[in-house]
Design a protein around this motif. Structure first.
Motif, mmCIF file in Angstrom:
data_model
loop_
_atom_site.group_PDB
_atom_site.id
_atom_site.type_symbol
_atom_site.label_atom_id
_atom_site.label_comp_id
_atom_site.label_asym_id
_atom_site.label_seq_id
_atom_site.Cartn_x
_atom_site.Cartn_y
_atom_site.Cartn_z
ATOM 1 N N ILE A 76 53.589 10.387 -23.790
ATOM 2 C CA ILE A 76 52.398 11.032 -24.344
ATOM 3 C C ILE A 76 51.260 10.032 -24.174
ATOM 4 C CG2 ILE A 76 51.270 11.754 -26.484
ATOM 5 C CD1 ILE A 76 53.879 12.946 -27.373
ATOM 6 N N GLY A 77 50.202 10.459 -23.531
ATOM 7 C CA GLY A 77 49.080 9.537 -23.306
ATOM 8 C C GLY A 77 48.240 9.425 -24.557
ATOM 9 N N PHE A 78 47.739 8.230 -24.825
ATOM 10 C CA PHE A 78 46.934 8.024 -26.029
ATOM 11 C C PHE A 78 45.722 7.163 -25.661
ATOM 12 C CE2 PHE A 78 46.912 6.065 -30.574
ATOM 13 C CZ PHE A 78 45.876 6.902 -30.924
ATOM 14 N N GLU B 15 49.510 -1.695 -28.890
ATOM 15 C CA GLU B 15 49.797 -0.263 -29.001
ATOM 16 C C GLU B 15 49.479 0.448 -27.688
ATOM 17 O OE1 GLU B 15 49.017 0.387 -33.755
ATOM 18 O OE2 GLU B 15 47.665 1.294 -32.300
ATOM 19 N N ALA C 232 40.916 -0.441 -26.066
ATOM 20 C CA ALA C 232 42.081 -1.325 -25.973
ATOM 21 C C ALA C 232 42.395 -1.733 -24.544
ATOM 22 C CB ALA C 232 43.299 -0.667 -26.630
ATOM 23 N N CYS D 250 57.690 5.043 -29.024
ATOM 24 C CA CYS D 250 56.416 5.373 -28.369
ATOM 25 C C CYS D 250 56.493 5.270 -26.848
ATOM 26 C CB CYS D 250 55.351 4.431 -28.923
ATOM 27 S SG CYS D 250 53.803 4.508 -28.075
ATOM 28 N N HIS D 251 57.093 4.184 -26.346
ATOM 29 C CA HIS D 251 57.038 3.954 -24.897
ATOM 30 C C HIS D 251 57.975 4.855 -24.110
ATOM 31 C CE1 HIS D 251 60.111 1.138 -26.355
ATOM 32 N NE2 HIS D 251 60.637 1.206 -25.161
ATOM 33 N N SER E 78 45.505 -3.100 -31.134
ATOM 34 C CA SER E 78 45.367 -1.900 -30.311
ATOM 35 C C SER E 78 45.794 -2.166 -28.862
ATOM 36 C CB SER E 78 43.928 -1.395 -30.351
ATOM 37 O OG SER E 78 43.068 -2.308 -29.720
ATOM 38 N N LEU E 79 45.687 -3.430 -28.393
ATOM 39 C CA LEU E 79 46.135 -3.749 -27.026
ATOM 40 C C LEU E 79 47.638 -3.545 -26.921
ATOM 41 C CD1 LEU E 79 44.314 -7.040 -26.007
ATOM 42 C CD2 LEU E 79 43.644 -4.687 -25.667
ATOM 43 N N ARG F 136 48.571 9.188 -34.225
ATOM 44 C CA ARG F 136 49.529 8.089 -34.099
ATOM 45 C C ARG F 136 50.953 8.572 -34.358
ATOM 46 N NH1 ARG F 136 46.664 3.371 -34.263
ATOM 47 N NH2 ARG F 136 48.330 2.155 -35.148
ATOM 48 N N LYS G 296 39.070 2.415 -29.584
ATOM 49 C CA LYS G 296 38.492 1.116 -29.218
ATOM 50 C C LYS G 296 38.777 0.765 -27.755
ATOM 51 C CE LYS G 296 40.322 -1.044 -32.829
ATOM 52 N NZ LYS G 296 40.703 -2.190 -33.658
ATOM 53 N N ALA H 284 49.544 -0.805 -24.667
ATOM 54 C CA ALA H 284 50.574 -1.124 -23.675
ATOM 55 C C ALA H 284 51.853 -0.350 -23.972
ATOM 56 C CB ALA H 284 50.853 -2.624 -23.691
ATOM 57 N N ARG H 285 52.169 -0.256 -25.257
ATOM 58 C CA ARG H 285 53.391 0.471 -25.613
ATOM 59 C C ARG H 285 53.261 1.944 -25.234
ATOM 60 N NH1 ARG H 285 57.587 -0.943 -27.827
ATOM 61 N NH2 ARG H 285 56.790 -2.836 -28.763
ATOM 62 N N ASP H 286 52.085 2.507 -25.496
ATOM 63 C CA ASP H 286 51.880 3.912 -25.165
ATOM 64 C C ASP H 286 51.936 4.152 -23.665
ATOM 65 O OD1 ASP H 286 51.081 6.654 -26.112
ATOM 66 O OD2 ASP H 286 49.545 6.263 -24.617
ATOM 67 N N LEU H 287 51.544 3.129 -22.882
ATOM 68 C CA LEU H 287 51.620 3.275 -21.426
ATOM 69 C C LEU H 287 53.058 3.113 -20.943
ATOM 70 C CD1 LEU H 287 48.399 1.327 -20.442
ATOM 71 C CD2 LEU H 287 48.765 3.783 -20.271
ATOM 72 N N GLY H 288 53.974 2.869 -21.868
ATOM 73 C CA GLY H 288 55.392 2.874 -21.515
ATOM 74 C C GLY H 288 56.048 1.517 -21.424
ATOM 75 N N ALA H 289 55.339 0.464 -21.834
ATOM 76 C CA ALA H 289 55.892 -0.879 -21.670
ATOM 77 C C ALA H 289 56.841 -1.224 -22.806
ATOM 78 C CB ALA H 289 54.760 -1.898 -21.613
ATOM 79 N N GLN I 194 42.724 5.309 -26.882
ATOM 80 C CA GLN I 194 42.310 4.823 -28.195
ATOM 81 C C GLN I 194 40.805 4.755 -28.334
ATOM 82 O OE1 GLN I 194 44.570 1.734 -30.049
ATOM 83 N NE2 GLN I 194 45.995 1.707 -28.347
ATOM 84 N N LEU J 290 53.380 5.883 -32.581
ATOM 85 C CA LEU J 290 53.002 4.582 -33.120
ATOM 86 C C LEU J 290 53.280 4.517 -34.617
ATOM 87 C CD1 LEU J 290 49.661 4.226 -31.146
ATOM 88 C CD2 LEU J 290 51.732 2.886 -30.785
#
Lengths: 282, 355
Positions: free
Chosen positions: B75-77, A184, B83, B70-71, A181-182, B45, B81, A186-191, B79, B50
């Motif tokens: 779109i903000g996600f 994922e 993360a 995804c990057h 999940s870390l 997801r 948990k 980071a990827r979602d934050l655009g990295a 989670q 994702l």
């Protein structure tokens, strides 16, 4: 205070063991390094002659520098070779059973004896060894590469092969613990993948690198067998010096080399532990 | 703004999301209610990128983003948990997206500081900036996770059971705060939850998901009062569902006034609100559906009585303390349950609301 008593009771076997077999011999070694050495005997008269001899002799001080150079090279190569393997096992293999199986595979060479593993490099690297024959048959080289065996290079190759697994294990363990999940997140934050590797995976795997580096360091700095088997006794490490000095009953001098080796190791381990706070990370 | 069109996703042949379509408008709070295993996390997801859908498309402001990694979606996600990055402190966790995103990263540390500081104030984390993520509480972690996403100014923010790990008090507070934060930023939220109260309380628009499909969408109050679908009715936890061959007999026994004949003919299921049922003693003159009292649950402002009706189903009756006095019932004794015909919802064979 009963709990205090219990604590001491539980600690005592460890304390006794460490005192008898680590602290006492260390103190003894430091003490003996100041004894007076004559050709065939040693007397407990305090002197610094052995220390002066060690640091003024090109042979011995040179061996120290060589030891550090080879250790550092082996350390860097084991990290460079070991990290990608560990990254693959820890991040790309999602199945835990397969992860364990791959780590065990890394250990398979250890099912044969140390000596065989080292000596097996001779028919590989020799002038008429497998690598030279192969390269010649493929037409890549005309004459055999002689630098492959009985040189510092062969010592480094041998050591890397033997010790790289001690680097792979701890790093793979740390990388395997990084929650998906870390990544994922980071990827979602655009990295990008590279940023995730540099900013997330690399820092989080550092404790593994440090533990691996400590393993490799402690083993390589005390090495003598690989060096003598693969260098044809041309490359003398501090370990080889200790062996020959003990063999010729020069206990004081061997003790000096032993103390120097211990100080080098202790310094490195202390620096490593300062860089990464293992207690927080593990 | 966000448009999901006929999206499906299988995992080794097993459908997780099936033919899902819906729209999230600008500046809207949408909740998605579904039990665990309903496919709601998979759907999020898919939207976040994702996962890639097997079929269908996702559009953001009219542009298809299905094939965008995804990057690059913005779109903000948030989670479930959280993360959070354990090697970074609160400030650096929040600044991560601004600093390290591929598209338009912020290089100027003073701008980053200003944005991060604003977000920290917005989510109420002032004073926690230098703490490591291991040193803060669950509620604070949740705020960091939210702040870390919001600071990147996403077009839409997906929240995967954001309140799931919080205790009841904190959850109630965060319910209000999440709505305030969203209103202040004017960004759309899509909030996924398994808790019907959360879904009802927060959403302006609500989706109910079951077995990978969206079974109903609409305003929470309509959804609660007149669920169009039997699954929605079940997930509201506000209805007793009557069914079986003896359905009309049950209804005739329990309904205190006249039943509509046409609906009764087509009905395969009926839903009766738990708080619209009256209890009377077996000896009472009025007729009713006879039921055995099992136990009761005291919840402060209300009490729930559990009965077993003749076909073995459990029937719950909710008694609000402000409306009726608490009644002491005898365990294993038989009582009569009755309700009014206007409170009954009828569902056909296809589990859809009749009329």
């Amino acid at each position: 205070m009963r709990s205090n008593k219990g604590t001491w009771l539980l600690l005592s076997p460890g304390i006794i063991w460490i005192t008898l077999f680590l602290v006492a011999p260390l103190i003894m070694m430091i003490y003996v390094s100041f004894w007076t050495q004559t050709t065939f005997s040693i007397k407990p008269d305090m002197t610094v002659v052995s220390w002066v001899n060690f640091f003024s002799s090109d042979t011995y001080f040179g061996a120290l520098l060589r030891t550090i150079r080879i250790w550092f090279t082996v350390l860097m190569v084991t990290i460079l070779v070991g990290f990608p393997v560990a990254l693959y096992i820890g991040q790309f293999i999602k199945n835990k059973t397969l992860q364990t199986a791959l780590l065990v595979t890394c250990v398979i060479p250890f099912w044969t004896s140390f000596l065989i593993r080292v000596l097996a490099w001779r028919p590989m690297l020799g002038k008429e060894g497998a690598i030279n024959i192969l390269l010649q048959k493929m037409g890549i080289i005309n004459a055999p590469i002689e630098v492959l065996l009985y040189t510092e290079l062969s010592v480094i190759i041998g050591m890397v092969q033997i010790y790289v697994v001690f680097m792979v294990g701890p790093i793979a363990f740390m990388i395997g613990r990084i929650d998906g999940s870390l990544i994922e997140g980071a990827r979602d934050l655009g990295a990008s993948t590279w940023t995730i590797f540099r900013r997330i995976i690399l820092p989080l795997s550092m404790p593994g690198v440090i533990v691996g580096a400590i393993f490799v360091t402690v083993m390589v700095l005390g090495e003598f067998a690989t060096a003598s088997a693969l260098s044809g006794r041309k490359v003398n490490l501090l370990g080889n010096i200790i062996i020959t000095q003990v063999g010729s009953l020069k206990w004081a001098f061997a003790a000096v080399a032993g103390v120097v080796l211990t100080v080098v190791m202790a310094t490195f381990v202390a620096i490593m532990l300062r860089i990464v706070n293992l207690r927080n990370q593990l | 703004m966000l448009e999901v069109k006929a999206v499906s996703k299988n995992f080794s042949g097993v459908p997780a999301v099936e033919d899902v379509s819906f729209t999230v408008n600008e500046n809207e709070y949408v909740t998605l209610l579904g039990s665990s295993g309903s496919g709601k996390s998979v759907l999020l997801r898919l939207i976040a990128g994702l996962l890639t859908p097997d079929e269908g498309d996702v559009f953001l402001n009219g542009t298809p983003i299905t094939d965008l990694p995804c990057h690059e979606r913005r779109i903000g996600f948030v989670q479930q948990k959280y993360a959070l990055f354990p090697h970074l402190n609160v400030y650096d966790n929040i600044a991560f997206g601004l600093r390290h995103r591929v598209i338009d990263p912020v290089k100027d540390e003073s701008i980053i500081r200003k944005k991060v500081q604003n977000t920290i104030e917005l989510v109420g984390l002032v004073g926690q900036e230098t703490k490591m993520t291991g040193q803060i509480s669950g509620g604070q972690k949740q705020r960091v996770s939210l702040a870390r996403t919001l600071v990147t100014e996403p077009k839409i923010c997906l929240l995967d059971e954001p309140l799931g790990a919080l205790d009841a008090n904190l959850r109630e507070r965060m319910t209000i705060e999440l709505q305030n934060i969203r209103r202040e930023l004017g960004v759309s939220f899509m909030h996924v939850t398994g808790n019907e109260f959360e879904a009802l309380a927060m959403g302006q628009n609500m989706l109910v998901m079951s077995d990978g499909r969206i079974v109903q969408q609409g305003a929470p109050q309509d959804m609660y009062a007149r669920p169009q679908d039997l699954i929605t009715a079940k997930s509201m936890h506000n209805f007793n569902i009557l069914s079986g061959d003896d359905l009309s007999a049950q209804l005739k026994a329990g309904t205190s006034d006249k039943l509509p004949a046409t609906k009764l003919k087509d009905a395969h299921f009926c839903a009766i609100p738990m708080d619209k049922i009256d209890i009377s003693d077996a000896s009472a003159k009025t007729s009713g559906l006879s039921a055995e009292f099992l136990t009761s649950e005291f919840l402060g402002n209300k009490i729930i009585y559990f009965f077993k009706i003749e076909n073995g189903d459990v029937c719950e009756v909710e008694n609000h303390m402000s409306l009726r006095e608490r009644r002491e019932l005898k365990a294993n004794a038989t009582y009569q349950l009755h309700w009014k015909s206007k409170d009954i919802l009828y569902y056909g064979e296809n589990k859809q609301l009749l009329g």
